[in-house]
Write a protein that holds these residues in place. Structure first.
Motif, PDB file in Angstrom:
ATOM      1  N   VAL A  34     -61.058  -1.360  -1.879  1.00  0.00           N
ATOM      2  CA  VAL A  34     -62.029  -1.445  -2.973  1.00  0.00           C
ATOM      3  C   VAL A  34     -61.938  -2.812  -3.647  1.00  0.00           C
ATOM      4  O   VAL A  34     -62.948  -3.460  -3.912  1.00  0.00           O
ATOM      5  CB  VAL A  34     -61.799  -0.301  -3.998  1.00  0.00           C
ATOM      6  N   ASP A  35     -60.703  -3.274  -3.905  1.00  0.00           N
ATOM      7  CA  ASP A  35     -60.503  -4.573  -4.556  1.00  0.00           C
ATOM      8  C   ASP A  35     -61.034  -5.716  -3.693  1.00  0.00           C
ATOM      9  O   ASP A  35     -61.607  -6.671  -4.219  1.00  0.00           O
ATOM     10  CB  ASP A  35     -59.023  -4.800  -4.875  1.00  0.00           C
ATOM     11  N   GLN A  36     -60.866  -5.616  -2.373  1.00  0.00           N
ATOM     12  CA  GLN A  36     -61.385  -6.651  -1.465  1.00  0.00           C
ATOM     13  C   GLN A  36     -62.910  -6.704  -1.521  1.00  0.00           C
ATOM     14  O   GLN A  36     -63.504  -7.769  -1.571  1.00  0.00           O
ATOM     15  CB  GLN A  36     -60.942  -6.376  -0.019  1.00  0.00           C
ATOM     16  N   LYS A  37     -63.544  -5.544  -1.515  1.00  0.00           N
ATOM     17  CA  LYS A  37     -65.001  -5.481  -1.570  1.00  0.00           C
ATOM     18  C   LYS A  37     -65.503  -6.006  -2.922  1.00  0.00           C
ATOM     19  O   LYS A  37     -66.482  -6.743  -2.995  1.00  0.00           O
ATOM     20  CB  LYS A  37     -65.480  -4.048  -1.356  1.00  0.00           C
ATOM     21  N   ALA A  38     -64.796  -5.654  -4.003  1.00  0.00           N
ATOM     22  CA  ALA A  38     -65.190  -6.074  -5.349  1.00  0.00           C
ATOM     23  C   ALA A  38     -65.003  -7.576  -5.550  1.00  0.00           C
ATOM     24  O   ALA A  38     -65.677  -8.175  -6.390  1.00  0.00           O
ATOM     25  CB  ALA A  38     -64.389  -5.301  -6.396  1.00  0.00           C
ATOM     26  N   ALA A  39     -64.133  -8.189  -4.774  1.00  0.00           N
ATOM     27  CA  ALA A  39     -63.884  -9.631  -4.905  1.00  0.00           C
ATOM     28  C   ALA A  39     -65.106 -10.461  -4.516  1.00  0.00           C
ATOM     29  O   ALA A  39     -65.195 -11.639  -4.877  1.00  0.00           O
ATOM     30  CB  ALA A  39     -62.677 -10.041  -4.056  1.00  0.00           C
ATOM     31  N   THR A  40     -66.064  -9.858  -3.829  1.00  0.00           N
ATOM     32  CA  THR A  40     -67.278 -10.570  -3.426  1.00  0.00           C
ATOM     33  C   THR A  40     -68.392 -10.408  -4.461  1.00  0.00           C
ATOM     34  O   THR A  40     -69.526 -10.794  -4.218  1.00  0.00           O
ATOM     35  CB  THR A  40     -67.788 -10.067  -2.063  1.00  0.00           C
ATOM     36  N   MET A  41     -68.054  -9.817  -5.623  1.00  0.00           N
ATOM     37  CA  MET A  41     -69.055  -9.536  -6.652  1.00  0.00           C
ATOM     38  C   MET A  41     -68.652 -10.163  -7.979  1.00  0.00           C
ATOM     39  O   MET A  41     -67.481 -10.424  -8.224  1.00  0.00           O
ATOM     40  CB  MET A  41     -69.194  -8.020  -6.855  1.00  0.00           C
ATOM     41  N   ALA A  42     -69.659 -10.394  -8.812  1.00  0.00           N
ATOM     42  CA  ALA A  42     -69.421 -10.866 -10.178  1.00  0.00           C
ATOM     43  C   ALA A  42     -70.496 -10.261 -11.071  1.00  0.00           C
ATOM     44  O   ALA A  42     -71.654 -10.160 -10.681  1.00  0.00           O
ATOM     45  CB  ALA A  42     -69.476 -12.384 -10.241  1.00  0.00           C
ATOM     46  N   LEU A  43     -70.082  -9.866 -12.273  1.00  0.00           N
ATOM     47  CA  LEU A  43     -71.020  -9.289 -13.232  1.00  0.00           C
ATOM     48  C   LEU A  43     -71.266 -10.290 -14.354  1.00  0.00           C
ATOM     49  O   LEU A  43     -70.347 -10.640 -15.085  1.00  0.00           O
ATOM     50  CB  LEU A  43     -70.480  -7.980 -13.820  1.00  0.00           C
ATOM     51  N   TYR A  44     -72.496 -10.754 -14.450  1.00  0.00           N
ATOM     52  CA  TYR A  44     -72.905 -11.628 -15.553  1.00  0.00           C
ATOM     53  C   TYR A  44     -73.294 -10.710 -16.702  1.00  0.00           C
ATOM     54  O   TYR A  44     -74.111  -9.802 -16.519  1.00  0.00           O
ATOM     55  CB  TYR A  44     -74.072 -12.517 -15.131  1.00  0.00           C
ATOM     56  N   GLN A  45     -72.703 -10.937 -17.870  1.00  0.00           N
ATOM     57  CA  GLN A  45     -72.880  -9.997 -18.961  1.00  0.00           C
ATOM     58  C   GLN A  45     -72.651 -10.644 -20.314  1.00  0.00           C
ATOM     59  O   GLN A  45     -72.165 -11.758 -20.399  1.00  0.00           O
ATOM     60  CB  GLN A  45     -71.905  -8.836 -18.760  1.00  0.00           C
ATOM     61  N   PHE A  46     -73.072  -9.912 -21.347  1.00  0.00           N
ATOM     62  CA  PHE A  46     -72.750 -10.234 -22.731  1.00  0.00           C
ATOM     63  C   PHE A  46     -71.783  -9.148 -23.182  1.00  0.00           C
ATOM     64  O   PHE A  46     -71.987  -7.968 -22.879  1.00  0.00           O
ATOM     65  CB  PHE A  46     -73.978 -10.201 -23.638  1.00  0.00           C
ATOM     66  N   GLU A  67     -65.201  -9.311 -11.209  1.00  0.00           N
ATOM     67  CA  GLU A  67     -65.082 -10.437 -12.142  1.00  0.00           C
ATOM     68  C   GLU A  67     -66.218 -10.387 -13.160  1.00  0.00           C
ATOM     69  O   GLU A  67     -67.387 -10.251 -12.809  1.00  0.00           O
ATOM     70  CB  GLU A  67     -65.143 -11.761 -11.376  1.00  0.00           C
ATOM     71  N   LEU A  68     -65.852 -10.502 -14.435  1.00  0.00           N
ATOM     72  CA  LEU A  68     -66.836 -10.532 -15.517  1.00  0.00           C
ATOM     73  C   LEU A  68     -67.112 -11.979 -15.889  1.00  0.00           C
ATOM     74  O   LEU A  68     -66.180 -12.755 -16.107  1.00  0.00           O
ATOM     75  CB  LEU A  68     -66.310  -9.770 -16.738  1.00  0.00           C
ATOM     76  N   ARG A  69     -68.373 -12.327 -15.965  1.00  0.00           N
ATOM     77  CA  ARG A  69     -68.770 -13.691 -16.332  1.00  0.00           C
ATOM     78  C   ARG A  69     -69.633 -13.645 -17.590  1.00  0.00           C
ATOM     79  O   ARG A  69     -70.678 -13.003 -17.592  1.00  0.00           O
ATOM     80  CB  ARG A  69     -69.523 -14.361 -15.184  1.00  0.00           C
TER      81      ARG A  69
END
Length: 120
Positions: A34-46, A67-69
């Motif tokens: 799950v962590d490996q798959k999630a490493a290819t994602m980023a959430l842009y957020q406030f 990752e939260l951006r």
């Protein structure tokens, strides 16, 4: 108006903290996948956006560490969101798969995607 938004944002964050959901328990190997798959994602957020809180709560329920951006206070992330996604709108999930990048807006779509991809 700015104060009202700030105040309501703090209430949302407080309630989120107090009523934080529990994450699913997986085996070490399954969580590593799950962590490996999630490493290819980023959430842009406030941080205090209620729709972003909704997505972060779903991430916590699924025990997914994306990752939260911060697209509000970090100009680099804000520029990346505008350049890649085409607009500054949050939440936005950046998904990189097979060299292709997809930008997913709308909290309900993101939550449904996370539940489908990371179902325990």
């Amino acid at each position: 108006m700015k104060f009202v938004r700030w105040f309501l944002g703090r209430i949302i964050l407080l309630l989120n903290f107090v009523f934080s959901p529990k994450g699913v328990k997986r085996s070490q190997e399954a969580q590593k996948d799950v962590d490996q798959k999630a490493a290819t994602m980023a959430l842009y957020q406030f941080e205090a956006c209620p729709f972003c809180v909704k997505v972060r709560r779903s991430m916590k329920r699924q025990s997914v560490k994306i990752e939260l951006r911060d697209a509000k206070n970090d100009t680099t992330h804000r520029s990346e969101l505008e350049a890649g996604g085409g607009r500054v709108k949050v939440p936005c999930l950046r998904i990189e798969k097979d060299g292709q990048v997809e930008w997913m807006y709308e909290s309900s779509d993101i939550v449904a995607y996370l539940e489908q991809e990371f179902a325990a």
